[in-house]
Scaffold this motif. Structure first.
Motif, PDB file in Angstrom:
ATOM      1  N   GLU A  29       0.829  -1.216   0.000  1.00  0.00           N
ATOM      2  CA  GLU A  29       0.000   0.000   0.000  1.00  0.00           C
ATOM      3  C   GLU A  29       0.860   1.262   0.000  1.00  0.00           C
ATOM      4  N   GLU A  30       1.952   1.266   0.786  1.00  0.00           N
ATOM      5  CA  GLU A  30       2.855   2.418   0.805  1.00  0.00           C
ATOM      6  C   GLU A  30       3.487   2.631  -0.569  1.00  0.00           C
ATOM      7  N   ALA A  31       3.917   1.539  -1.195  1.00  0.00           N
ATOM      8  CA  ALA A  31       4.559   1.639  -2.504  1.00  0.00           C
ATOM      9  C   ALA A  31       3.595   2.179  -3.560  1.00  0.00           C
ATOM     10  N   VAL A  32       2.369   1.696  -3.564  1.00  0.00           N
ATOM     11  CA  VAL A  32       1.367   2.162  -4.533  1.00  0.00           C
ATOM     12  C   VAL A  32       1.076   3.647  -4.310  1.00  0.00           C
ATOM     13  N   LYS A  33       0.983   4.058  -3.058  1.00  0.00           N
ATOM     14  CA  LYS A  33       0.748   5.477  -2.749  1.00  0.00           C
ATOM     15  C   LYS A  33       1.919   6.329  -3.253  1.00  0.00           C
ATOM     16  N   LEU A  34       3.151   5.873  -3.052  1.00  0.00           N
ATOM     17  CA  LEU A  34       4.321   6.608  -3.529  1.00  0.00           C
ATOM     18  C   LEU A  34       4.376   6.657  -5.053  1.00  0.00           C
TER      19      LEU A  34
END
Length: 182
Positions: A29-34
């Motif tokens: 989720e963090e990677a997709v947001k970034l």
């Protein structure tokens, strides 16, 4: 004074040997947001707690300075326990592991729905995702730093887009000159 001397010697010793570089691991989720702010591909390590080759990948490959520097610069790195109990939201769907057994946390357990979504059946598997979150490819099995370098550069440079056959990839792999050190 003796403690200061010993501490100083340890610091100098580690500096001389070189401390293992760390990959900046994120959740999916963090990677997709970034990705929305700064588009990069995702390299996702699908591992299990009981997997020997997964532990070797962590120790021998992911802690390699060249690998860590390259991954941190050009990818968002995700580490995901493919038999774990995390709840993951990806592409508008929630993925869980409904048959997870906490008593088997360090042994073979039920496969996570996200691992099944990516058709992961063996470990380790490194999943590469495009900047839009679409699947580029899974790479199955243990990879040395030089073997992983081929895939990192292949996907980072979008060289995979030109492949029409398996022979195209084989020719690319044979011509590839690794630069990462052991």
């Amino acid at each position: 004074m003796r403690k200061i001397y010993i501490t100083l010697m340890l610091v100098v010793g580690f500096s001389a040997v070189g401390i293992a570089q760390e990959i900046n691991w994120l959740t999916l989720e963090e990677a997709v947001k970034l990705q929305k702010k700064n588009p990069k591909k995702i390299m996702m390590d699908m591992y299990t707690n009981w997997c020997g080759p997964c532990k070797m990948l962590d120790k021998n490959t992911f802690q390699n300075k060249d690998v860590a520097d390259y991954v941190n610069k050009y990818f968002y790195a995700v580490k995901f326990n493919a038999e774990g109990n995390d709840v993951v939201n990806f592409n508008g769907k929630t993925y869980t592991n409904p048959n997870y057994n906490p008593a088997k946390a360090n042994n073979r357990n039920s496969g996570h729905e996200l691992a099944r979504y990516f058709s992961v059946r063996s470990y380790p598997t490194i999943i590469y995702l495009a900047e839009d979150g679409s699947l580029l490819a899974p790479v199955i099995g243990y990879q040395t730093p030089q073997q992983l370098e081929l895939y990192l550069k292949l996907f980072k440079n979008n060289d995979h887009a030109a492949f029409k056959t398996q022979q195209d990839f084989q020719a690319y792999a044979q011509a590839f000159k690794p630069e990462f050190k052991n």
